[in-house]
Write a protein that holds these residues in place. Sequence first.
Motif, PDB file in Angstrom:
ATOM      1  N   LEU A  31     -13.596 -39.418  -6.746  1.00  0.00           N
ATOM      2  CA  LEU A  31     -14.866 -39.871  -6.178  1.00  0.00           C
ATOM      3  C   LEU A  31     -14.962 -41.392  -6.156  1.00  0.00           C
ATOM      4  N   LEU A  32     -14.571 -42.017  -7.267  1.00  0.00           N
ATOM      5  CA  LEU A  32     -14.648 -43.478  -7.343  1.00  0.00           C
ATOM      6  C   LEU A  32     -13.684 -44.140  -6.371  1.00  0.00           C
ATOM      7  N   LEU A  33     -12.546 -43.506  -6.139  1.00  0.00           N
ATOM      8  CA  LEU A  33     -11.506 -44.120  -5.324  1.00  0.00           C
ATOM      9  C   LEU A  33     -11.713 -43.908  -3.831  1.00  0.00           C
ATOM     10  N   TRP A  34     -12.366 -42.799  -3.451  1.00  0.00           N
ATOM     11  CA  TRP A  34     -12.431 -42.473  -2.023  1.00  0.00           C
ATOM     12  C   TRP A  34     -13.837 -42.366  -1.450  1.00  0.00           C
ATOM     13  N   PHE A  35     -14.839 -42.097  -2.302  1.00  0.00           N
ATOM     14  CA  PHE A  35     -16.160 -41.777  -1.748  1.00  0.00           C
ATOM     15  C   PHE A  35     -17.236 -42.815  -2.063  1.00  0.00           C
ATOM     16  N   PHE A  36     -17.277 -43.341  -3.286  1.00  0.00           N
ATOM     17  CA  PHE A  36     -18.324 -44.290  -3.633  1.00  0.00           C
ATOM     18  C   PHE A  36     -18.069 -45.624  -2.923  1.00  0.00           C
ATOM     19  N   THR A  39     -16.461 -48.823  -4.702  1.00  0.00           N
ATOM     20  CA  THR A  39     -15.095 -48.772  -5.235  1.00  0.00           C
ATOM     21  C   THR A  39     -14.112 -48.080  -4.288  1.00  0.00           C
ATOM     22  N   SER A  40     -14.571 -47.658  -3.124  1.00  0.00           N
ATOM     23  CA  SER A  40     -13.737 -46.894  -2.198  1.00  0.00           C
ATOM     24  C   SER A  40     -12.628 -47.755  -1.583  1.00  0.00           C
ATOM     25  N   ILE A  41     -11.416 -47.201  -1.524  1.00  0.00           N
ATOM     26  CA  ILE A  41     -10.297 -47.868  -0.852  1.00  0.00           C
ATOM     27  C   ILE A  41     -10.592 -48.015   0.634  1.00  0.00           C
ATOM     28  N   LEU A  42     -11.244 -47.007   1.221  1.00  0.00           N
ATOM     29  CA  LEU A  42     -11.533 -47.031   2.648  1.00  0.00           C
ATOM     30  C   LEU A  42     -12.488 -48.169   3.000  1.00  0.00           C
ATOM     31  N   GLU A  43     -13.406 -48.476   2.096  1.00  0.00           N
ATOM     32  CA  GLU A  43     -14.325 -49.598   2.311  1.00  0.00           C
ATOM     33  C   GLU A  43     -13.646 -50.931   2.013  1.00  0.00           C
ATOM     34  N   TYR A  44     -12.732 -50.919   1.034  1.00  0.00           N
ATOM     35  CA  TYR A  44     -12.048 -52.143   0.616  1.00  0.00           C
ATOM     36  C   TYR A  44     -11.137 -52.678   1.721  1.00  0.00           C
ATOM     37  N   TYR A  46      -7.815 -52.556   2.029  1.00  0.00           N
ATOM     38  CA  TYR A  46      -6.453 -53.006   1.704  1.00  0.00           C
ATOM     39  C   TYR A  46      -5.656 -51.837   1.126  1.00  0.00           C
ATOM     40  N   ALA A  47      -4.374 -51.764   1.487  1.00  0.00           N
ATOM     41  CA  ALA A  47      -3.512 -50.668   1.031  1.00  0.00           C
ATOM     42  C   ALA A  47      -2.995 -50.959  -0.370  1.00  0.00           C
ATOM     43  N   GLU A  48      -3.838 -50.722  -1.362  1.00  0.00           N
ATOM     44  CA  GLU A  48      -3.438 -50.921  -2.757  1.00  0.00           C
ATOM     45  C   GLU A  48      -4.290 -50.036  -3.648  1.00  0.00           C
ATOM     46  N   LEU A  49      -3.813 -49.803  -4.858  1.00  0.00           N
ATOM     47  CA  LEU A  49      -4.490 -48.918  -5.806  1.00  0.00           C
ATOM     48  C   LEU A  49      -5.082 -49.680  -6.988  1.00  0.00           C
ATOM     49  N   THR A  50      -5.379 -50.951  -6.770  1.00  0.00           N
ATOM     50  CA  THR A  50      -5.925 -51.775  -7.850  1.00  0.00           C
ATOM     51  C   THR A  50      -7.211 -51.181  -8.410  1.00  0.00           C
ATOM     52  N   GLY A  51      -8.054 -50.635  -7.513  1.00  0.00           N
ATOM     53  CA  GLY A  51      -9.312 -50.048  -7.966  1.00  0.00           C
ATOM     54  C   GLY A  51      -9.098 -48.905  -8.931  1.00  0.00           C
ATOM     55  N   PHE A  52      -8.131 -48.038  -8.627  1.00  0.00           N
ATOM     56  CA  PHE A  52      -7.849 -46.901  -9.510  1.00  0.00           C
ATOM     57  C   PHE A  52      -7.353 -47.373 -10.867  1.00  0.00           C
ATOM     58  N   PHE A  53      -6.429 -48.344 -10.865  1.00  0.00           N
ATOM     59  CA  PHE A  53      -5.848 -48.792 -12.133  1.00  0.00           C
ATOM     60  C   PHE A  53      -6.834 -49.640 -12.948  1.00  0.00           C
ATOM     61  N   PRO A 112      -1.088 -35.526 -10.938  1.00  0.00           N
ATOM     62  CA  PRO A 112      -1.786 -35.299  -9.668  1.00  0.00           C
ATOM     63  C   PRO A 112      -2.273 -36.577  -8.982  1.00  0.00           C
ATOM     64  N   THR A 113      -2.446 -37.660  -9.743  1.00  0.00           N
ATOM     65  CA  THR A 113      -2.935 -38.899  -9.129  1.00  0.00           C
ATOM     66  C   THR A 113      -1.882 -39.556  -8.245  1.00  0.00           C
ATOM     67  N   LEU A 114      -0.632 -39.058  -8.291  1.00  0.00           N
ATOM     68  CA  LEU A 114       0.396 -39.600  -7.396  1.00  0.00           C
ATOM     69  C   LEU A 114       0.046 -39.347  -5.932  1.00  0.00           C
ATOM     70  N   ILE A 115      -0.839 -38.372  -5.698  1.00  0.00           N
ATOM     71  CA  ILE A 115      -1.284 -38.114  -4.331  1.00  0.00           C
ATOM     72  C   ILE A 115      -2.047 -39.317  -3.779  1.00  0.00           C
ATOM     73  N   TYR A 116      -2.664 -40.095  -4.674  1.00  0.00           N
ATOM     74  CA  TYR A 116      -3.363 -41.302  -4.220  1.00  0.00           C
ATOM     75  C   TYR A 116      -2.370 -42.294  -3.621  1.00  0.00           C
ATOM     76  N   TYR A 117      -1.239 -42.461  -4.305  1.00  0.00           N
ATOM     77  CA  TYR A 117      -0.209 -43.365  -3.800  1.00  0.00           C
ATOM     78  C   TYR A 117       0.322 -42.877  -2.454  1.00  0.00           C
ATOM     79  N   TYR A 118       0.587 -41.582  -2.353  1.00  0.00           N
ATOM     80  CA  TYR A 118       1.115 -41.028  -1.102  1.00  0.00           C
ATOM     81  C   TYR A 118       0.111 -41.217   0.032  1.00  0.00           C
ATOM     82  N   SER A 119      -1.188 -41.000  -0.269  1.00  0.00           N
ATOM     83  CA  SER A 119      -2.228 -41.140   0.750  1.00  0.00           C
ATOM     84  C   SER A 119      -2.320 -42.573   1.252  1.00  0.00           C
ATOM     85  N   VAL A 120      -2.326 -43.527   0.318  1.00  0.00           N
ATOM     86  CA  VAL A 120      -2.402 -44.935   0.716  1.00  0.00           C
ATOM     87  C   VAL A 120      -1.136 -45.354   1.457  1.00  0.00           C
ATOM     88  N   PHE A 121      -0.003 -44.828   1.024  1.00  0.00           N
ATOM     89  CA  PHE A 121       1.276 -45.111   1.694  1.00  0.00           C
ATOM     90  C   PHE A 121       1.220 -44.680   3.162  1.00  0.00           C
TER      91      PHE A 121
END
Length: 242
Positions: A31-36, A39-44, A46-53, A112-121
């Motif tokens: 939710l924090l990474l994709w919807f809010f 903190t959403s990557i889609l709103e950010y 940029y193709a990176e996972l800094t928010g998740f980490f 399972p969080t590796l799917i985040y990397y694949y999605s951003v990739f």
Amino acid sequence: MYAVFKRELFSLLNSLMAYITIGVFLLASGLLLWFFPDTSILEYGYAELTGFFNLAPFLFMFLIPAITMRSFAEERREGTYVLLATRPLTDWQIILAKYLACFVLVLFALIPTLIYYYSVFKLGLPEGNIDTGAVIGSYIGLLLLGSSFVAVGIFASAVTKNQVIAFAIAVFICFIVYNGFDAMSKIFALQYLESMLIGLSVNEHYQSISRGVLDTRDLIYFITFILVFLAVTRQVIGGRKW
């Protein structure tokens, strides 16, 4: 030792609490990474996972104590630790077996969080526009951070029979070692100790590894941190048995 490790791991995997905890972790991070929006990557954009980490350590502060709180506390409350202590095992073997079982469960939560990397990739423009080295470094940092929090949780579970108290103690210690030293370094009266306090902060070494550079000083810090808490756990258990 392997028998205790297997028993502990199967006990965790048969526990509804473990699945609920991992499910909440994955749901919250998703939710924090994709919807809010904040903190959403889609709103950010940029193709990176800094928010998740950046968010994962705070989720770990609750996920890992929830996993480790039953390690020793439940055994002492139910009286089964007496049977375990009378077996031909050293205190270190018992501690390491429980520590490794909890760490494996944390590893299961991260896979399972590796799917985040694949999605951003896949979503990057062009495809694959992501710093893979930084992601690998961040995952290594997250594993070291998780292993450190597991050591804290094992210690907290060893000092009390109450699982809720063990959970609260572990959350408090994890917060202090992650954010507390940074906050203390900003206090005016302690500014002359700033460099030393920052050096003791888990956050400082975690962020250092997350940049994708493995420094031996950071590795030594995490290994020392884990060994210190496991050694204190050994003293607590050994002293009680004596």
